[in-house]
Motif scaffolding. Structure first.
Motif, short mmCIF file in Angstrom:
data_model
loop_
_atom_site.label_atom_id
_atom_site.label_comp_id
_atom_site.label_asym_id
_atom_site.label_seq_id
_atom_site.Cartn_x
_atom_site.Cartn_y
_atom_site.Cartn_z
N LEU A 164 39.12 48.61 36.10
CA LEU A 164 38.18 49.62 36.57
C LEU A 164 37.31 50.06 35.41
CD1 LEU A 164 37.36 51.69 38.89
CD2 LEU A 164 38.89 53.27 37.72
N ARG A 165 36.02 50.14 35.65
CA ARG A 165 35.10 50.65 34.65
C ARG A 165 34.17 51.67 35.29
NH1 ARG A 165 32.74 46.36 33.51
NH2 ARG A 165 30.51 46.66 33.82
N ASP A 187 42.27 48.85 32.02
CA ASP A 187 42.51 47.42 32.07
C ASP A 187 43.72 47.11 32.94
OD1 ASP A 187 40.35 46.73 30.43
OD2 ASP A 187 41.52 47.08 28.62
N GLN A 188 43.78 45.90 33.41
CA GLN A 188 44.90 45.45 34.23
C GLN A 188 46.20 45.58 33.44
OE1 GLN A 188 44.88 41.30 35.20
NE2 GLN A 188 46.04 41.57 37.07
N LEU A 196 34.95 47.60 39.90
CA LEU A 196 36.34 47.16 40.04
C LEU A 196 36.35 45.64 39.99
CD1 LEU A 196 39.31 47.94 40.57
CD2 LEU A 196 38.86 47.52 42.99
N GLY A 197 36.93 45.10 38.94
CA GLY A 197 36.94 43.65 38.78
C GLY A 197 35.55 43.05 38.75
N GLY A 198 34.58 43.81 38.21
CA GLY A 198 33.21 43.33 38.11
C GLY A 198 32.35 43.64 39.31
N ARG A 199 32.93 44.17 40.38
CA ARG A 199 32.16 44.49 41.59
C ARG A 199 31.80 45.96 41.60
NH1 ARG A 199 34.10 43.60 47.89
NH2 ARG A 199 32.06 43.98 48.84
N ILE A 215 46.88 51.44 36.60
CA ILE A 215 47.29 52.71 37.19
C ILE A 215 46.48 53.85 36.56
CG2 ILE A 215 49.15 54.40 37.42
CD1 ILE A 215 51.13 52.16 37.61
N ILE A 216 45.99 54.74 37.41
CA ILE A 216 45.44 56.01 36.95
C ILE A 216 46.42 57.09 37.37
CG2 ILE A 216 43.58 57.70 37.19
CD1 ILE A 216 41.65 55.45 37.68
N LEU A 217 46.97 57.81 36.40
CA LEU A 217 47.91 58.88 36.67
C LEU A 217 47.22 60.21 36.42
CD1 LEU A 217 50.80 59.93 37.24
CD2 LEU A 217 51.22 59.75 34.77
N ILE A 218 47.00 60.98 37.48
CA ILE A 218 46.36 62.29 37.36
C ILE A 218 47.45 63.34 37.29
CG2 ILE A 218 44.85 63.95 38.53
CD1 ILE A 218 43.50 61.54 39.87
N SER A 219 47.40 64.18 36.26
CA SER A 219 48.46 65.16 36.08
C SER A 219 47.99 66.29 35.19
CB SER A 219 49.70 64.49 35.46
OG SER A 219 50.74 65.42 35.30
#
Length: 356
Positions: free
Chosen positions: A17-18, A44-45, A83-86, A221-225
């Motif tokens: 994800l960018r 990154d993955q 996401l993955g270039g898209r 993974i994005i962990l929001i906390s």
């Protein structure tokens, strides 16, 4: 004869994800809410990004923008999300719907409200699978759901498949939500406060489960906390948000062990430490988070910052840019010179650590 369902093979390209210069503004009767303003980051993955900050800092708004869940009639979204270039910004709703659950999935904070009370847990997981596999038979979808329930550590998954959410404990419901999020092997998993309502032992189990599943599925993974202790355990990188903007970004070691922004210092100082003085008082951040309708001029944190006066009027008139410090990959948005920030942290802040 029961058919065993195995996870689909991972796609060859390394998805990531960018987010570039993301802005999410809401129009209200009181004015424009600048919930997210000029935010950039990447995941990154196979890595975990922890996004931390007080309530109202823009964490969840960011995740909903990535998922494309904001009401476009009332929300102005600009910037770029890949996401993955898209690119995702501007995609038709139907295309976003196909991506959600398959390429991007989310674990919500309250599984009891996220799960439908009138349908069994297993049916909901099976339906999440069939949405993206319309040719799958009901028996195949059921077996896939049972397999996922077992994979996330729910005992007797075949029997649990036919139970309702209210028959699950809080930890079990959260595991079921994780099973639902991972049933289609998504490339990106967003976990929004996944352990907030759980006791510490169940919280540790859920965090270990996420780590194990990430190793298996190699998802980003994005962990929001708001819990820095949780983030320190599972994240590879950390993004600190305040007033809808990034104020510090870097590896977990850089941000939580060698922080350079006064707001990050405040977050750390308000967390109890197992390594410090047991009788020492916690040091909360003075004041309240800013209104996202009427953000302070200059640095949004300056009304609460103990060090704002050391720069004359600069903190009150000029918004600091996110700049790299000496350490590569460590970015900070602060007008204080780096040498002075390091001195302040060494002399005044470093005795306060993250609870582990």
């Amino acid at each position: 004869m029961t058919t065993s369902v195995v996870p689909a093979p991972r796609r060859e390209s390394a998805p990531h994800l960018r987010v570039e210069e993301l802005r999410v503004h809401f129009t209200t009767a009181d004015g424009v809410v600048r919930a997210v303003d000029d935010l950039s980051f990447a995941v990154d993955q196979g890595r975990t990004l922890g996004i931390v900050g007080e309530s109202g800092s823009g964490k969840s708004v960011t995740s909903l923008a990535v998922l494309g869940l904001h009401d476009r009639r009332r929300t102005r979204i600009s910037g770029r999300i890949f996401l993955g270039g898209r690119e995702l910004v501007g995609l038709p709703e139907e295309e976003l719907r196909r991506l959600r659950g398959r390429d991007i999935a989310m674990i919500f904070q309250d599984p009891l409200s996220a799960l439908h009370p009138y349908y069994t847990v297993g049916r909901q997981i099976a339906e999440a699978y069939r949405v993206h596999h319309p040719r799958a038979a009901k028996r195949e979808a059921r077996q896939r759901a049972v397999d996922m329930l077992g994979r996330v550590g729910i005992p007797q998954p075949g029997r649990r498949f036919d139970q309702y959410p209210h028959e699950f404990s809080g930890g079990m419901r959260q595991r079921a939500m994780i099973a639902m999020a991972l049933v289609n092997d998504p490339d990106l998993l967003i976990a929004d406060e996944p352990t907030t309502a759980l006791d510490v032992t169940v919280q540790a189990q859920i965090l270990d489960l996420l780590a194990d599943l990430q190793a298996e599925f190699h998802s980003a993974i994005i962990l929001i906390s708001h819990d820095l202790g949780v983030v320190s355990q599972v994240a590879d990188d950390v993004l600190v948000m305040y007033g809808g903007r990034a104020v510090e970004r870097g590896s977990v070691e850089q941000v939580l062990r060698r922080p350079q922004h006064p707001y990050t210092w405040g977050l750390l100082s308000s967390v109890p430490s197992l390594h410090g003085d047991a009788d020492a008082d916690l040091v909360p951040i003075a004041g309240n988070p800013p209104s996202l309708i009427n953000l302070p001029a200059g640095c949004a944190f300056h009304p609460r910052c103990r060090y704002a006066d050391r720069n004359g009027d600069r903190c009150r008139t000029q918004a600091p840019e996110l700049r790299q410090v000496v350490e590569r990959g460590h970015l900070v948005a602060c007008h204080l010179p780096e040498a002075e920030r390091r001195r302040i942290y060494r002399d005044e802040i470093s005795q306060v650590g993250v609870a582990r």
